[in-house]
Design an enzyme around this catalytic site. Structure first.
Site, PDB file in Angstrom:
ATOM      1  N   LYS A 119       0.842  -1.208   0.000  1.00  0.00           N
ATOM      2  CA  LYS A 119       0.000   0.000   0.000  1.00  0.00           C
ATOM      3  C   LYS A 119       0.879   1.262   0.000  1.00  0.00           C
ATOM      4  O   LYS A 119       2.087   1.183   0.226  1.00  0.00           O
ATOM      5  CB  LYS A 119      -0.923   0.003   1.220  1.00  0.00           C
ATOM      6  CG  LYS A 119      -1.660  -1.303   1.475  1.00  0.00           C
ATOM      7  CD  LYS A 119      -2.798  -1.550   0.510  1.00  0.00           C
ATOM      8  CE  LYS A 119      -3.563  -2.816   0.922  1.00  0.00           C
ATOM      9  NZ  LYS A 119      -4.636  -3.171  -0.010  1.00  0.00           N
TER      10      LYS A 119
HETATM   11  C1  LIG Z   1      -5.552  -4.281   0.566  1.00  0.00           C
HETATM   12  C2  LIG Z   1      -7.027  -4.218   0.429  1.00  0.00           C
HETATM   13  C3  LIG Z   1      -7.888  -4.684   1.441  1.00  0.00           C
HETATM   14  C4  LIG Z   1      -7.464  -5.470   2.647  1.00  0.00           C
HETATM   15  O1  LIG Z   1      -6.386  -5.099   3.323  1.00  0.00           O
HETATM   16  P1  LIG Z   1      -5.541  -6.171   4.204  1.00  0.00           P
HETATM   17  O2  LIG Z   1      -4.830  -5.271   5.139  1.00  0.00           O
HETATM   18  O3  LIG Z   1      -4.644  -6.880   3.266  1.00  0.00           O
HETATM   19  O4  LIG Z   1      -6.489  -7.065   4.901  1.00  0.00           O
HETATM   20  C5  LIG Z   1      -9.245  -4.491   1.286  1.00  0.00           C
HETATM   21  N1  LIG Z   1      -9.761  -3.907   0.200  1.00  0.00           N
HETATM   22  C6  LIG Z   1      -8.974  -3.469  -0.806  1.00  0.00           C
HETATM   23  C7  LIG Z   1      -9.625  -2.821  -1.986  1.00  0.00           C
HETATM   24  C8  LIG Z   1      -7.583  -3.638  -0.741  1.00  0.00           C
HETATM   25  O5  LIG Z   1      -6.822  -3.233  -1.757  1.00  0.00           O
END
Ligand SMILES: *Cc1c(COP(=O)(O)O)cnc(C)c1O
Length: 375
Positions: free
Chosen positions: A181
């Site tokens: 992210k």
């Molecule tokens: C990364 C992501 C998540 C979930 O995040 P995690 O921390 O990996 O559980 C949920 N929705 C979207 C659209 C994402 O890109």
């Protein structure tokens, strides 16, 4: 050359902050969690932020705290990370998939009303790839049909809609901090909301159903261990302090890709500017022209991999996943099904160099041109 798809941006400041926590012996439920929550709430412009162990955990707790469960339906795009729909299913509710707009790859508000039934309780709006969803239209539909709105901002920290941070529009919103992210905590997430009661419930749910006023072994509701360590929170605090620089750098990378790929045969670039929207660049996703088949896309991704360039095939539609067989869309999702076979996520991280970007682009253009000559 070995260019990864993504890479966290960790400086000495992050390393020192994590080490300082380790030396403090306060490793969970401490001052760094409070500091991180405060930084987040201030940045988004909402009164409450609750740190949780992942974005998925945050989405789950939103569904739970809003009382969405069996018999309920939630509108969600299928062109998204599976976690969004999983969170709905954890509480026994049904995800109802809606198609996307070709330009932004976000849920198409014009397709929402036809998907509503008397069971619809909420819209889960995903700001896909950091591009803000069309919140005016979504909030208007929600108001007219008395629906809740949850924003999945897991790819969109720092994105803005009409000059306001995403995450400040819905009943609640969730951000995520996995290492791919924009900013990372290793693992981690946060729920933000204007609703004090909901924030209190989510704080209890993340800690085995224990409210802050309760004794340690007193559990009012069925809760979870969705807590986050102080090491993660310390990492998140430093990353949040650097967020303006990080977002600016990511925008510069996106613009460099844009400059190199715009107008190239066979390659369609994403929009870099949209009216009333500020994109927070999560990934840089191009799509191949409409003549390309999924097999062509996959062959291109494989050839790029052989050249040391790691690419992603975001997203395979959720409703096509084996785990979603029983939810296979009742209505067809033609835009999702057509575009998802042609998208390619290119290497995208803060420290990618201009020459690496140029190498990725020339390899991609070469492959796309050769493939389109063969068609
Ligand atoms: C990364 C992501 C998540 C979930 O995040 P995690 O921390 O990996 O559980 C949920 N929705 C979207 C659209 C994402 O890109």
């Amino acid at each position: 050359m070995n260019i990864p798809l993504s890479q966290p941006d960790i400086t000495e400041a992050e390393i020192e902050a994590v080490v300082a926590v380790l030396r403090s012996s306060r490793l969970s439920i401490g001052p760094k969690q409070e500091e991180f929550e405060h930084l987040l709430a201030t940045d988004i412009g909402v009164p409450h932020a609750v740190a949780v162990s992942s974005g998925t955990a945050g989405l789950h707790l939103c569904i739970r705290a809003l009382g969405i469960g069996k018999e309920d339906e939630v509108i969600v795009p299928s062109f998204a990370f599976v976690s969004a729909a999983n969170a709905i299913r954890y509480e026994g509710a049904t995800p109802v998939f809606v198609d996307i707009e070709p330009a932004t790859l976000n849920m198409d508000p014009a397709r929402i009303e036809e998907a509503l039934t008397p069971r619809t309780r909420a819209i889960l709006a995903v700001h896909t790839f950091g591009c803000p969803a069309d919140m005016d239209a979504i909030l208007d539909i929600a108001r007219r049909h008395r629906l809740l709105v949850i924003e999945d901002c897991c790819e969109a920290i720092g994105a803005e809609y009409r000059g306001q941070r995403v995450g400040s529009f819905g009943d609640a919103a969730v951000f995520a901090f996995y290492p791919n992210k924009q900013i990372t905590m290793g693992e981690g997430g946060v729920v933000v909301t204007r609703n004090a009661d909901m924030a209190r419930d989510i704080r209890a749910l993340r800690n085995q159903g224990r409210y802050e006023s309760d004794e340690w072994y007193q559990h009012k509701v069925l809760g979870y261990n969705y807590r986050l360590s102080e090491m993660s929170c310390a990492l998140g605090c430093v990353q949040m302090q650097r967020i303006d620089d990080i977002l600016a750098r990511r925008e510069a990378v996106a613009l460099k890709y844009h400059e190199n790929l715009r107008g190239q045969k066979g390659v369609i670039v994403p929009p870099t500017q949209l009216d009333q929207k500020r994109i927070s660049w999560f990934v840089y996703v191009i799509r191949l022209a409409s003549g390309f088949q999924q097999a062509d896309r996959d062959a291109i991704v494989q050839s790029l991999g052989a050249d040391g360039i790691s690419c992603g095939r975001y997203f395979a539609p959720i409703h096509k996943q084996p785990a979603y067989q029983q939810f296979a869309a009742l209505r067809s999702l033609p835009v999702t099904e057509s575009l998802s076979t042609r998208t390619v996520a290119l290497p995208f991280f803060n420290r990618i160099t201009d020459s690496e970007i140029e190498y990725v682009c020339s390899s991609l253009v070469h492959l796309a041109t050769t493939a389109s000559l063969e068609q």
